[in-house]
Design a protein around this motif. Structure first.
Motif, short mmCIF file in Angstrom:
data_model
loop_
_atom_site.label_atom_id
_atom_site.label_comp_id
_atom_site.label_asym_id
_atom_site.label_seq_id
_atom_site.Cartn_x
_atom_site.Cartn_y
_atom_site.Cartn_z
N ASP A 1 8.92 -6.29 4.09
CA ASP A 1 9.26 -5.19 3.18
C ASP A 1 10.17 -4.22 3.91
O ASP A 1 10.60 -4.49 5.03
CB ASP A 1 8.00 -4.50 2.61
N GLY B 1 13.10 -1.46 2.24
CA GLY B 1 14.47 -1.43 1.74
C GLY B 1 14.78 -2.47 0.68
O GLY B 1 15.91 -2.54 0.19
N THR C 1 -2.52 -1.96 9.20
CA THR C 1 -1.21 -1.33 9.45
C THR C 1 -1.14 -0.84 10.89
O THR C 1 -1.99 -0.08 11.34
CB THR C 1 -0.98 -0.18 8.45
N ARG D 1 8.69 1.84 -2.81
CA ARG D 1 9.47 2.81 -3.61
C ARG D 1 9.84 2.23 -4.97
O ARG D 1 9.81 2.95 -5.97
CB ARG D 1 10.70 3.25 -2.82
N GLN E 1 -5.64 -2.57 2.48
CA GLN E 1 -4.91 -2.13 3.68
C GLN E 1 -5.76 -1.15 4.47
O GLN E 1 -6.26 -0.18 3.91
CB GLN E 1 -3.58 -1.48 3.29
N ARG F 1 15.19 -3.78 -2.85
CA ARG F 1 15.38 -3.09 -4.14
C ARG F 1 15.77 -4.02 -5.27
O ARG F 1 15.88 -3.58 -6.42
CB ARG F 1 16.48 -2.02 -4.02
N SER G 1 -4.07 1.05 -0.47
CA SER G 1 -4.06 1.82 0.77
C SER G 1 -5.43 2.42 1.07
O SER G 1 -6.15 2.84 0.16
CB SER G 1 -3.04 2.95 0.62
N SER H 1 7.78 -3.85 -2.12
CA SER H 1 8.59 -2.62 -2.07
C SER H 1 7.79 -1.47 -2.67
O SER H 1 7.51 -1.46 -3.88
CB SER H 1 9.89 -2.78 -2.84
N TYR I 1 -5.94 1.57 7.53
CA TYR I 1 -5.52 2.40 8.65
C TYR I 1 -6.74 2.41 9.56
O TYR I 1 -7.81 2.90 9.15
CB TYR I 1 -5.17 3.81 8.19
N HIS J 1 7.83 0.36 7.71
CA HIS J 1 7.18 1.37 6.86
C HIS J 1 8.23 2.06 5.98
O HIS J 1 8.12 3.25 5.69
CB HIS J 1 6.45 2.40 7.75
N GLY K 1 -0.06 5.37 0.03
CA GLY K 1 -1.09 6.41 0.03
C GLY K 1 -0.75 7.50 -0.98
O GLY K 1 0.41 7.69 -1.33
N LYS L 1 0.51 -5.52 9.49
CA LYS L 1 1.68 -4.94 8.80
C LYS L 1 2.40 -4.01 9.77
O LYS L 1 1.76 -3.16 10.40
CB LYS L 1 1.20 -4.17 7.57
N PRO M 1 0.82 -1.21 0.00
CA PRO M 1 0.00 0.00 0.00
C PRO M 1 0.85 1.26 0.00
O PRO M 1 1.81 1.36 0.76
CB PRO M 1 -0.78 -0.11 1.32
#
Ligand code: FMN
Length: 379
Positions: free
Chosen positions: A308, A310, A159, A332, A131, A312, A110, A330, A133, A277, A83, A253, A81
């Protein structure tokens, strides 16, 4: 290779994304909390894990599929997720969901998405997870869970790791405000990134469309609403309540602490994502690879451990499996792909990971991802 080899890695895509999207959007995705040490620690910890290759094995093919929660996915890597996804690249959420459906990998939407959950479920009917919140108001929580159930989401991901909003210095400096508004910086950044700006004009200003309907008053501002929306710390009792409300796979999560892991098992939660996160909430949080090493022994037929923060490369996904994680994510990586290449970026990222996981497994003398285990760990 079925991807554009001008950008063969996630870090190549990040370089292009930085050029193509406005600074405030780049910083929103790239930024961590405080001094961003935790974000760096995540990367360093994955890099430190060594795996010993084995030869004398036929590796003419490798099976990347992974079966979790009774469903087989084509590879052990999915979309987590994120946002405000459409701020990074207009239409990103629907493009990612569509690509995940085609690739048969999990797509987690998200609560703070900028596309309605019902629309995403239509684009990714076989692979969508929702997901949550956890809203402070029980009626709102129940309504969101009901909507997710009615729309056909396969798993509910709660989460835990945002008990309070984060102070992210890059977002403060960029004056990134909600609702997304045209401050002078944002107008200037949009003007010098015309492709992004025109595309945003076409798709409309990103907004939290899933939760707007829960405003207390029609004139309530989004920022005001968000300060009250989430529980300030999700309690065990609330997780138990959600266990009763959701009969499909229930996932926590943000688990890093052993007592939280034990509680998850006691409550009858089906899976956890070991995560900090992406280093966006607490700069002192341990790297997720370190927490995974500590908590993976809780994995069982009734508890799926995922990770998750980091990750890559495909090698990181294989490292995570050696430590005990059946599925990785991931945020990003996917948003660097979208930022660099637009909608095509979603498939590019999936193809890069698929290729890297395949090659790493074969290099390690392992012909099925599900067979990768701690016996490969060299340290
Ligand atoms: C820009 C951004 C927004 C995020 N939004 C959410 C969110 O709405 N809900 C959530 O559970 N996690 C959210 N996350 C965390 C991701 O789901 C995931 O844990 C994180 O991206 C993993 O770290 P990585 O980006 O270093 O791979 C967000 C992460 C980023 C980068």
């Amino acid at each position: 290779m079925n991807y554009d080899t001008r950008y063969p890695s996630i870090s190549d895509l990040k370089t292009i994304a930085k050029r193509r999207i406005p600074n405030f959007a780049f910083d929103y995705v790239d930024g961590g909390i405080d001094e961003e040490d935790g974000k760096q620690r995540n990367r360093d910890a994955w890099r430190e894990i060594e795996l010993t290759p084995r030869y004398l094995v036929d590796v003419s093919s490798a099976d990347l599929s992974t079966t979790i929660f009774g469903k087989t996915y084509s590879m052990p890597f999915g979309v987590p997720p994120v946002g405000l996804g459409n701020m990074m690249w207009p239409g990103a959420e629907i493009a990612l969901a569509t690509a995940a459906q085609k690739a048969n990998i999990p797509y987690i939407l998200s609560t703070y998405s900028t596309t309605e959950l019902e629309e995403i479920a239509k684009a990714a009917p076989d692979v969508c997870w929702f997901q949550l919140y956890v809203p402070a108001k029980i009626d709102t929580m129940k309504d969101l869970i009901k909507r997710a159930k009615d729309a056909g989401y396969h798993a509910l991901v709660i989460t835990l790791d945002i008990p309070v909003g984060a102070k992210r210095n890059r977002e403060l400096k960029n004056n990134l405000k909600l609702p997304f508004s045209m401050t002078p910086n944002i107008i200037w950044q949009s003007a010098i990134h015309p492709v992004w700006a025109l595309s945003t004009l076409k798709h409309g200003k990103p907004d939290f469309v899933n939760i707007n309907r829960y405003k207390e008053r029609p004139d309530e501002g989004l920022a005001e609403m968000l300060t009250k929306f989430n529980m300030k710390g999700v309690t065990r009792e609330r997780v138990e309540m959600m266990r009763d409300l959701w009969d499909g796979p229930l996932i926590l999560k943000g688990v890093q602490y052993e007592a939280d892991m034990k509680a998850a098992v006691d409550i009858g939660v089906d899976g956890v994502v070991i995560s900090n996160h992406g280093g966006r909430q607490l700069d002192a949080a341990p790297a997720s690879a370190v927490s995974l090493r500590q908590l993976a022994s809780y994995a069982s037929d009734s508890m799926t451990v995922m990770a998750d923060s980091g990750i890559r490369t495909g090698l990181d996904v294989v490292r995570a499996k050696a430590l005990g994680a059946s599925m990785c994510f991931s945020g990003r990586s996917f948003f660097w792909g979208m930022g660099a290449l637009g909608p095509k970026g979603a498939e590019q990222v999936m193809a890069i990971y698929r290729d890297e996981i395949d090659k790493c497994l074969k290099q390690l003398g392992c012909n099925a991802h599900e067979a990768m285990d701690a016996s490969w760990l060299a340290n």
